[in-house]
Write an enzyme that holds these catalytic residues in place. Structure first.
Site, short mmCIF file in Angstrom:
data_model
loop_
_atom_site.label_atom_id
_atom_site.label_comp_id
_atom_site.label_asym_id
_atom_site.label_seq_id
_atom_site.Cartn_x
_atom_site.Cartn_y
_atom_site.Cartn_z
N GLU A 119 0.85 -1.20 0.00
CA GLU A 119 0.00 0.00 0.00
C GLU A 119 0.88 1.24 0.00
O GLU A 119 2.09 1.14 0.26
CB GLU A 119 -0.92 -0.01 1.22
CG GLU A 119 -1.86 -1.19 1.27
CD GLU A 119 -2.70 -1.25 2.53
OE1 GLU A 119 -3.48 -2.20 2.68
OE2 GLU A 119 -2.59 -0.31 3.38
N PRO A 120 0.31 2.42 -0.25
CA PRO A 120 1.12 3.64 -0.25
C PRO A 120 1.93 3.83 1.03
O PRO A 120 3.05 4.34 0.98
CB PRO A 120 0.07 4.75 -0.43
CG PRO A 120 -1.03 4.09 -1.18
CD PRO A 120 -1.09 2.69 -0.67
N ARG A 233 11.12 -15.96 -2.43
CA ARG A 233 12.28 -15.12 -2.12
C ARG A 233 13.59 -15.67 -2.70
O ARG A 233 14.34 -14.92 -3.34
CB ARG A 233 12.42 -14.91 -0.62
CG ARG A 233 13.59 -13.97 -0.26
CD ARG A 233 13.74 -13.79 1.23
NE ARG A 233 12.63 -13.06 1.77
CZ ARG A 233 11.81 -13.52 2.71
NH1 ARG A 233 11.99 -14.74 3.19
NH2 ARG A 233 10.84 -12.78 3.18
N ARG A 258 36.88 -6.27 -28.63
CA ARG A 258 36.99 -4.81 -28.80
C ARG A 258 38.46 -4.39 -28.89
O ARG A 258 39.23 -4.59 -27.96
CB ARG A 258 36.32 -4.11 -27.61
CG ARG A 258 36.48 -2.61 -27.55
CD ARG A 258 35.72 -1.89 -28.66
NE ARG A 258 35.38 -0.54 -28.30
CZ ARG A 258 36.22 0.50 -28.39
NH1 ARG A 258 37.46 0.31 -28.82
NH2 ARG A 258 35.82 1.69 -28.03
N GLN A 269 45.09 -5.87 -17.94
CA GLN A 269 44.90 -6.57 -16.68
C GLN A 269 43.73 -5.99 -15.89
O GLN A 269 42.96 -6.74 -15.26
CB GLN A 269 46.17 -6.51 -15.84
CG GLN A 269 46.09 -7.36 -14.58
CD GLN A 269 47.36 -7.29 -13.76
OE1 GLN A 269 47.64 -6.27 -13.14
NE2 GLN A 269 48.14 -8.36 -13.77
N GLN A 327 30.24 -0.39 -17.63
CA GLN A 327 31.51 0.35 -17.62
C GLN A 327 32.48 -0.20 -18.66
O GLN A 327 33.16 0.57 -19.36
CB GLN A 327 32.13 0.29 -16.23
CG GLN A 327 33.29 1.24 -16.01
CD GLN A 327 32.84 2.70 -15.95
OE1 GLN A 327 31.65 2.99 -15.75
NE2 GLN A 327 33.77 3.61 -16.15
N GLU A 354 10.01 -7.78 -2.48
CA GLU A 354 10.02 -9.02 -1.68
C GLU A 354 11.07 -8.96 -0.57
O GLU A 354 11.73 -9.95 -0.25
CB GLU A 354 10.22 -10.24 -2.58
CG GLU A 354 9.01 -10.49 -3.45
CD GLU A 354 9.03 -11.84 -4.14
OE1 GLU A 354 9.40 -12.82 -3.48
OE2 GLU A 354 8.70 -11.89 -5.32
N GLU A 358 17.91 -4.02 3.13
CA GLU A 358 17.98 -3.73 4.57
C GLU A 358 17.12 -4.71 5.37
O GLU A 358 17.49 -5.11 6.48
CB GLU A 358 17.54 -2.29 4.82
CG GLU A 358 18.48 -1.24 4.27
CD GLU A 358 18.42 -1.10 2.75
OE1 GLU A 358 19.36 -0.54 2.17
OE2 GLU A 358 17.42 -1.56 2.12
#
Length: 388
Positions: A119-120, A233, A258, A269, A327, A354, A358
């Site tokens: 919910e909000p 999960r 490349r 390296q 990168q 889910e 934290e």
């Protein structure tokens, strides 16, 4: 079977799934409207038997399924996961009539499901759920309030909805209902998210529900939610591993070809060591996910800690690996439509839904300190945010 070992049949199945996703599902995903339910894609998942297998699978098979799809088609993986979240409560807690009505349609991909918990003002704390179930005086209830960041909303054909039936009772006062989309008073709108998944709001203006709509018992909806999230999960970690592997594969191919400074990027390296770190972290996350899934399938009492660790490491690892791949590609990866541009947007959300990173750390700490007799009590969050 050791947690870190897949047998040849499993390895072959994973390869076949990735190829199937690339050949059959990716074209359907590309034709869909971003941020909306892709019904042809969901139907294809049903026709291929993947949705039916989803509800028959244990945690390890679910992880293999999600990881394999994610490597080549994140849209197909997400469509499958959202369908699983919304339908699993019906499969696990539904009445015979509910199961007969909705499971065949959902597993065939003809009916789309939603899981309406957040919910909000309520995500990780179930005690804060405010969607109000008001008794109607005839043995039923009327639902009033709003749900937000809901899978497949507002286009789903039915939703597992969690509402407060007893005020002041925290998580013990929440009830789960199966709510078909055609109920009067039910509305909603899609949300425009960073990664354009089918998420939206559901609004409830006196939506009627009765005893026949209950999933489980009154005031026992928290168990329905946790049963679903505990299964899914570890597989969120598998989704993350699949994305990390896709980014790693792209980085290997790019840096090996490349031209740079008289050789190729892989000759540097700094580049080769970065790729080695990406590969090591991805493999570590994969093994932790598999271990957590096997623990779930074997009924290990340590599942909460293992699952939290798996989701934590896998989602954080995927963020690192995708960012590193971007990168190494440079500006090429920032072009709209590039695989890594797509993964860069996709990889952020799993660290939140889910159970945010934290929340997982809190669960892990609580489980660890529970084994220390003199430790200060650490309170575990009551529930988690299920929005892939």
């Amino acid at each position: 079977m050791p947690a870190f070992s897949l047998d040849p049949a499993q390895t072959t199945w994973c390869a076949e799934l990735s190829a199937l996703a690339a050949e059959r599902l990716k074209p359907l995903a590309d034709q869909g409207e971003p941020g909306r339910v892709n019904r042809p894609l969901v139907a294809a998942l049903g026709e291929l038997g993947l949705l039916a297998r989803l509800f028959e699978a244990g945690a390890l098979e679910l992880c293999l399924l999600r990881e394999s799809l994610a490597r080549t088609c994140t849209e197909a993986e997400t469509a499958l996961a959202l369908q699983g979240l919304g339908t699993h409560p019906v499969a696990a807690f539904g009445t015979p009539a509910q199961r007969a009505r909705w499971l065949p349609e959902a597993t065939a991909g003809r009916a789309v499901a939603a899981f309406a918990l957040s919910e909000p003002d309520a995500g990780s704390d179930a005690a804060a759920l405010a969607l109000d179930a008001v008794p109607d005086g005839r043995g039923g209830w009327r639902l009033h309030g709003e749900k937000r960041w809901i899978s497949n909303a507002p286009e789903a054909d039915f939703a597992t909805v969690f509402a407060r039936t007893t005020r002041g009772a925290g998580a013990r006062g929440v009830t789960a209902f199966l709510v078909p989309a055609d109920r009067p008073g039910l509305g909603g709108e899609p949300l425009d998210m960073l990664a354009p998944h089918a998420l939206g709001t559901l609004t409830f203006d006196g939506v009627p529900v009765g005893p026949e709509d209950l999933l489980g018992a009154p005031d026992k909806g928290f168990r329905v939610a946790m049963n679903t999230l505990n299964l899914f999960r570890p597989s969120v970690g598998a989704f993350a591993v699949g994305m990390a592997q896709a980014a790693l594969d792209a980085a290997l191919a790019h840096t090996a070809a490349r031209p740079a400074f008289g050789g190729v990027l892989a000759d540097l390296q700094a580049v080769s060591h970065r790729v080695a770190e990406m590969a090591t972290r991805t493999e570590a996350a994969r093994l932790l996910v598999y271990a957590a899934a096997v623990a779930y399938d074997e009924g290990d009492p340590d599942v909460p800690r293992r699952s939290a660790m798996a989701k934590l490491l896998a989602t954080e690892t995927a963020q690192y690996v995708v960012d590193a791949a971007v990168q190494l590609h440079g500006a090429l990866a920032l072009q709209r439509g590039h695989l890594l541009e797509h993964l860069y947007r996709e990889v952020r959300a799993p660290r939140i839904y889910e159970g945010a990173t934290e929340v997982q750390r809190t669960i892990i700490a609580k489980e660890l300190y529970a084994k220390v007799p003199t430790a200060t009590s650490i309170e575990e969050p009551k529930t988690e945010e299920p929005t892939p």
